[in-house]
Motif scaffolding. Structure first.
Motif, mmCIF file in Angstrom:
data_model
loop_
_atom_site.group_PDB
_atom_site.id
_atom_site.type_symbol
_atom_site.label_atom_id
_atom_site.label_comp_id
_atom_site.label_asym_id
_atom_site.label_seq_id
_atom_site.Cartn_x
_atom_site.Cartn_y
_atom_site.Cartn_z
ATOM 1 N N HIS A 63 -10.444 1.833 0.626
ATOM 2 C CA HIS A 63 -10.357 0.451 0.133
ATOM 3 C C HIS A 63 -9.752 -0.447 1.210
ATOM 4 O O HIS A 63 -10.228 -1.563 1.448
ATOM 5 N N ALA A 64 -8.694 0.056 1.854
ATOM 6 C CA ALA A 64 -8.005 -0.744 2.875
ATOM 7 C C ALA A 64 -8.947 -1.076 4.032
ATOM 8 O O ALA A 64 -8.909 -2.199 4.555
ATOM 9 N N ASP A 65 -9.784 -0.122 4.443
ATOM 10 C CA ASP A 65 -10.775 -0.399 5.500
ATOM 11 C C ASP A 65 -11.667 -1.577 5.114
ATOM 12 O O ASP A 65 -11.909 -2.478 5.919
ATOM 13 N N ILE B 139 -4.073 3.544 5.801
ATOM 14 C CA ILE B 139 -3.548 2.355 5.111
ATOM 15 C C ILE B 139 -2.623 1.579 6.042
ATOM 16 O O ILE B 139 -2.711 0.355 6.136
ATOM 17 N N ARG B 140 -1.753 2.289 6.746
ATOM 18 C CA ARG B 140 -0.836 1.599 7.674
ATOM 19 C C ARG B 140 -1.616 0.833 8.743
ATOM 20 O O ARG B 140 -1.292 -0.311 9.051
ATOM 21 N N ARG B 141 -2.639 1.468 9.310
ATOM 22 C CA ARG B 141 -3.434 0.818 10.368
ATOM 23 C C ARG B 141 -4.096 -0.455 9.876
ATOM 24 O O ARG B 141 -4.214 -1.428 10.610
ATOM 25 N N VAL C 88 5.829 -6.413 3.591
ATOM 26 C CA VAL C 88 5.066 -5.303 4.163
ATOM 27 C C VAL C 88 6.018 -4.364 4.899
ATOM 28 O O VAL C 88 5.961 -3.143 4.718
ATOM 29 N N ASP C 89 6.904 -4.911 5.708
ATOM 30 C CA ASP C 89 7.839 -4.063 6.463
ATOM 31 C C ASP C 89 8.736 -3.248 5.536
ATOM 32 O O ASP C 89 8.977 -2.068 5.783
ATOM 33 N N LEU D 90 -0.655 -0.784 -0.117
ATOM 34 C CA LEU D 90 0.503 -0.129 0.499
ATOM 35 C C LEU D 90 1.550 0.194 -0.556
ATOM 36 O O LEU D 90 2.038 1.328 -0.659
ATOM 37 N N LYS D 91 1.921 -0.797 -1.345
ATOM 38 C CA LYS D 91 2.949 -0.591 -2.368
ATOM 39 C C LYS D 91 2.504 0.463 -3.376
ATOM 40 O O LYS D 91 3.277 1.358 -3.739
#
Length: 182
Positions: A156-158, A28-30, A95-96, A55-56
């Motif tokens: 999902h993030a990919d 997810i971070r990537r 995001v940060d 992320l959240k």
């Protein structure tokens, strides 16, 4: 994207499970590498999913499960009235700030899991309609559940990231490592 998870020290089941969880967090971070806040919040498909929302959600879910295992309420109570807010950044969230929060949650997860006497120790599932009544689950179940939940959202993030700008998991891995696949 699957990355290599180093073998655990002999007999360190906790370490192995925590390593697999961290591997999935990395997916997810990537997916967020090199994106602006606007790109991370954009919806490139019919789905409501965004990278910042994933992320959240992943951070909130992990924190909530660890809190339950400790016998505490989640930091952010969710119900039908505010469930949608766990999938989008609200107010001054960035995001940060969510990455920093998730790092803190991950550290707390590791400390808690390392402190429990046994992975066979149990805790009660919440009294929510989607759980069986009076069900208890083990710390091992908790870790496996977090791995499954995080892995699903890493997938999902990919897809969301590739839909945004065509970058694949392999390219994002290379970006993270400062190498090239070409």
């Amino acid at each position: 994207m699957v990355t290599h998870v180093r073998a655990e020290a002999q007999g360190d089941e906790r370490g192995a499970l925590l390593s697999f969880l961290e591997e999935q967090r990395g997916g997810i971070r990537r997916a967020l590498l090199g994106l602006t806040e606007e790109q991370a919040a954009s919806r490139p498909s019919a789905s409501e999913l965004t990278l910042s929302g994933l992320l959240k959600h992943a951070a909130e879910v992990e924190q909530g499960w660890i809190a339950r295992a400790k016998g505490e309420p989640p930091a952010v109570p969710r119900d039908e009235s505010n469930w949608h807010e766990c999938f989008r950044l609200m107010g001054d969230e960035t995001v940060d700030s969510q990455l920093a929060y998730w790092r803190k949650v991950a550290d707390e997860t590791e400390a808690f899991i390392r402190s429990v006497p046994s992975l066979d120790d149990t805790f009660a599932l919440p009294n929510d309609p989607w759980f069986p009544p009076d069900e208890r689950v083990s710390m091992r179940w908790l870790l496996l559940h977090l791995i499954r939940e995080t892995a699903r959202h890493a997938g999902h993030a990919d897809i969301v990231r590739e839909s945004l700008d065509g970058k694949t998991a392999f390219e994002l891995m290379a970006m993270e490592q400062g190498t090239s696949w070409g």
